[in-house]
Design an enzyme around this catalytic site. Sequence first.
Site, PDB file in Angstrom:
ATOM      1  N   SER A 205       6.265  91.615  12.182  1.00 29.50           N
ATOM      2  CA  SER A 205       5.895  91.131  10.853  1.00 29.50           C
ATOM      3  C   SER A 205       4.423  91.423  10.613  1.00 29.50           C
ATOM      4  O   SER A 205       3.798  92.236  11.313  1.00 29.50           O
ATOM      5  CB  SER A 205       6.200  89.632  10.724  1.00 29.50           C
ATOM      6  OG  SER A 205       6.064  89.199   9.378  1.00 29.50           O
ATOM      7  N   ASN A 206       3.839  90.779   9.606  1.00 28.66           N
ATOM      8  CA  ASN A 206       2.425  90.952   9.294  1.00 28.66           C
ATOM      9  C   ASN A 206       1.824  89.623   8.869  1.00 28.66           C
ATOM     10  O   ASN A 206       2.507  88.593   8.868  1.00 28.66           O
ATOM     11  CB  ASN A 206       2.230  92.033   8.221  1.00 28.66           C
ATOM     12  CG  ASN A 206       3.009  91.713   6.953  1.00 28.66           C
ATOM     13  OD1 ASN A 206       2.798  90.685   6.316  1.00 28.66           O
ATOM     14  ND2 ASN A 206       3.931  92.607   6.587  1.00 28.66           N
ATOM     15  N   ARG A 207       0.556  89.628   8.488  1.00 29.89           N
ATOM     16  CA  ARG A 207      -0.177  88.383   8.250  1.00 29.89           C
ATOM     17  C   ARG A 207      -0.043  87.854   6.829  1.00 29.89           C
ATOM     18  O   ARG A 207      -0.688  86.863   6.478  1.00 29.89           O
ATOM     19  CB  ARG A 207      -1.665  88.604   8.553  1.00 29.89           C
ATOM     20  CG  ARG A 207      -1.971  88.883  10.020  1.00 29.89           C
ATOM     21  CD  ARG A 207      -3.410  89.341  10.201  1.00 29.89           C
ATOM     22  NE  ARG A 207      -4.332  88.521   9.425  1.00 29.89           N
ATOM     23  CZ  ARG A 207      -5.439  88.987   8.858  1.00 29.89           C
ATOM     24  NH1 ARG A 207      -5.738  90.268   8.952  1.00 29.89           N
ATOM     25  NH2 ARG A 207      -6.227  88.180   8.188  1.00 29.89           N
ATOM     26  N   SER A 208       0.769  88.458   5.999  1.00 26.03           N
ATOM     27  CA  SER A 208       0.867  88.007   4.609  1.00 26.03           C
ATOM     28  C   SER A 208       1.340  86.553   4.532  1.00 26.03           C
ATOM     29  O   SER A 208       2.329  86.177   5.157  1.00 26.03           O
ATOM     30  CB  SER A 208       1.829  88.897   3.826  1.00 26.03           C
ATOM     31  OG  SER A 208       2.029  88.385   2.525  1.00 26.03           O
ATOM     32  N   ALA A 272       4.107  92.138   1.148  1.00 23.66           N
ATOM     33  CA  ALA A 272       3.664  93.058   2.203  1.00 23.66           C
ATOM     34  C   ALA A 272       4.894  93.477   3.005  1.00 23.66           C
ATOM     35  O   ALA A 272       5.217  92.883   4.039  1.00 23.66           O
ATOM     36  CB  ALA A 272       2.631  92.384   3.094  1.00 23.66           C
TER      37      ALA A 272
END
Length: 393
Positions: A205-208, A272
């Site tokens: 995943s990502n930091r969004s 994102a």
Amino acid sequence: MVRVVLGVSGGIAAYKACEVVRLLERAGADVRVVLTANATRFVSPLTFQALSHRPVLLDPFDPHSEEGIEHLGLARELDVFAVAPATANVVAKLARGVADDLLTTLYLAVTCPVVIAPAMNPRMWLHPATQANAALLRGRGVRFVGPDEGPMAERESGWGRLAEPAVIAEAVLEAARRGRELEGRTFLVTAGPTREPLDPVRFLSNRSSGKMGYALAEAARRRGARVVLVSGPVALAPPYGVERLEVETAAEMRDAVLARAPEADAVLMAAAVADFAPAPRPHKIKKNSGPATLTLEPTPDILSELARRPRRGLLVGFAAETERLVENARAKLESKGVDFIVANDVSQPGLGMEAEENAVVILDRWGGVHEVPRAPKGAVAEAILDRVAERLR
């Protein structure tokens, strides 16, 4: 007719609210005045009743006031909710969700645009607590008018003077116009990250955080649009009056967006979305099985696919960059074939992903470049929607 509730709190500048009511009445607005208990010490309710030609609202539990008891019904009918003057105490209550009188209770119930005109001693306005409360409200899309700099009643001078009544009245009328400008429109907004599973317990995943997309959804709803929010996994409550579709993977987001995009007048792709995804393992990857090798495949490019399809509405893409912000954003605008690109530099501390604030540059295919300086994400969302609404008009 524009329907306005004007809240008046207990400061010496309360007398200037009389002129605000008069100006709004002259402009054809239907004005209901709500006074706090302290405001009645400065200006008589009878004065506001004579100016507004409507009963003044004071006590939510007044058995003789049907409107006071039915404050939720009143909140549903408004085009704009304004407070002028707003003392430090009232600003704090609104920011923290305290509802101990009719004015603060109404604020929690309204879904229309909100305008606040603060007035207080300069030291009170500049106090970190007041500044933090104002920042919270701006982050929720509340518009502040003033305060101005000038002489104060207590023989001091500085920032804290109530803005001029004509300026406040114009801001209230502008907010009312903004609150109706997207009526009959449908907006599709994406928000948050996607999660691409590695195995039954792990994912990429990502930091969004989803805060930018949720701010856009709430701002569009506040302007009268019907809003569909396609959200990845986030720890945010859905904005009031917004239809939320929850998805997890990039493929799920693609399916949801393509299904709902044909009905939208504008699609804002603030999510994102993961660029790559692994082939998920059916069982948990064991640590003692040795080094794991992941093979990543590109995920669907939802923005490009939307741009290639026939559509009736505007398409807004977002670009998180770490260098050459405008250059890279313009290249993405052209390569994706979208109407707008909203670019931000995620390498800047305290901005963008996971942060409460953002700073963006908005580029459009008609050659426009609009810079939005650092501000709470609610305020940035309003600036983005200003550009989109202008093009829709």
